[in-house]
Design an enzyme around this catalytic site. Structure first.
Site, mmCIF file in Angstrom:
data_model
loop_
_atom_site.group_PDB
_atom_site.id
_atom_site.type_symbol
_atom_site.label_atom_id
_atom_site.label_comp_id
_atom_site.label_asym_id
_atom_site.label_seq_id
_atom_site.Cartn_x
_atom_site.Cartn_y
_atom_site.Cartn_z
ATOM 1 N N HIS A 1 62.572 50.775 48.252
ATOM 2 C CA HIS A 1 63.212 51.153 49.330
ATOM 3 C C HIS A 1 62.630 51.238 50.616
ATOM 4 C CE1 HIS A 1 65.163 53.615 46.061
ATOM 5 N NE2 HIS A 1 66.143 53.696 46.901
ATOM 6 N N LYS B 1 61.629 56.190 53.831
ATOM 7 C CA LYS B 1 62.124 57.317 52.707
ATOM 8 C C LYS B 1 60.883 57.850 52.448
ATOM 9 C CE LYS B 1 63.726 57.352 48.182
ATOM 10 N NZ LYS B 1 64.801 58.569 48.428
#
Ligand code: NAD
Length: 249
Positions: free
Chosen positions: A134, A138
């Site tokens: 990600h 995040k």
């Protein structure tokens, strides 16, 4: 008739993605709220509440939705087991769609992983590992989607949480068969990649999903919001919304 939504976390990446396409789903974000806003009036007046905020924000919102009898869609991730239990307790009297991933492709990945795990079980000599990547902003790891994939593998092999190896470092020894590896990569602007590996001797199966646009989660969340209104109280998954399985509670 347009559906009136209270959206918690409205200023965030997902909040903006949901607002941008809400009219395509005949929805209006009538109460876009974020950190510091009081949701009480909006909860009382809206048709449904969507939460894409921060882990700590879900429980107080869920309590208010439970008291007001408002259906809820939860997209926020990172809750630990005791937080999940508290949220479930607070929402036991309302319908809730709670999903770590609202995309159609990922829900199909869950389904395919269940099928593969049934064939490649612990007697098959295939080692199961999950890798996710990600964007660098995040805040939680592993992702909610990776958590769900790990849960599918863990349940199909009859393993416990402490048999999941979150990253490996140092002299870890040979890999035992009754272990599932979990690895979280972070960097750049990656929206969300997940791969489940079944690594055998002489062959390897890889199931991969790559998200390239947050719109897929936003669309799923709005679809879930329309679907959850008027349902009996209980916990539903995105697989219920898509008609892939029956209710989990
Ligand atoms: P983000 O950091 O861009 O946005 C989060 C927003 O929540 C921010 O605007 C922040 O100010 C707000 N916020 C923080 N604390 C709050 C509080 N107490 N009350 C109200 N608002 C608060 O994050 P994002 O990328 O939009 O993701 C939000 C959440 O959704 C994360 O948990 C993420 O992992 C999850 N997510 C889920 C899916 C899915 O399909 N389920 C997909 C993408 C992201």
């Amino acid at each position: 008739m347009s559906t009136h939504i209270l959206l918690n976390g409205a200023s965030g990446r997902m909040g903006r993605a949901i607002s941008n396409i809400s009219s395509d789903y005949d929805c209006q974000i009538s109460w876009p709220i974020d950190l510091g806003d009081d949701p009480t009036d909006g909860i009382n007046q809206c048709d449904v509440v969507i939460d894409f905020s921060l882990r700590e924000a879900t429980l107080p919102l869920a309590q208010k939705c439970g008291e007001a009898g408002k259906p809820m869609v939860i997209g926020t991730t990172g809750h630990d087991p005791s937080e999940k239990e508290e949220i479930l307790k607070a929402t036991s009297g309302i319908p809730v769609v709670w999903a770590g991933n609202f995309s159609t492709g990922v829900n199909l990945l869950f389904y395919l992983t269940e099928q593969a795990a049934r064939v490649l079980d612990s007697s098959s000599d295939f080692d199961a590992e999950v890798i996710e990547m990600h964007h660098k902003l995040k805040k939680d790891a592993p992702s909610g989607t990776a958590d769900r994939l790990l849960e599918i593998l863990k349940d199909s092999r009859g393993l416990s949480d402490d048999q999941i190896a979150h990253g490996r470092s140092g002299l870890v020894g040979e890999r035992p068969l009754d272990e599932i590896g979990s690895h979280a990569l972070r960097g750049g602007d990656v929206v969300g990649d997940h791969t489940v590996y079944f690594a055998g001797i002489g062959e390897r199966l890889e199931l991969t999903h790559r998200a390239t646009d947050r719109k897929i989660f936003a669309a799923g969340a709005l679809r879930a919001a329309k679907w959850v209104m008027g349902r009996p109280s209980g916990l539903y998954s995105m697989q219920d919304v898509l008609g892939l399985v029956s209710s989990t509670r």
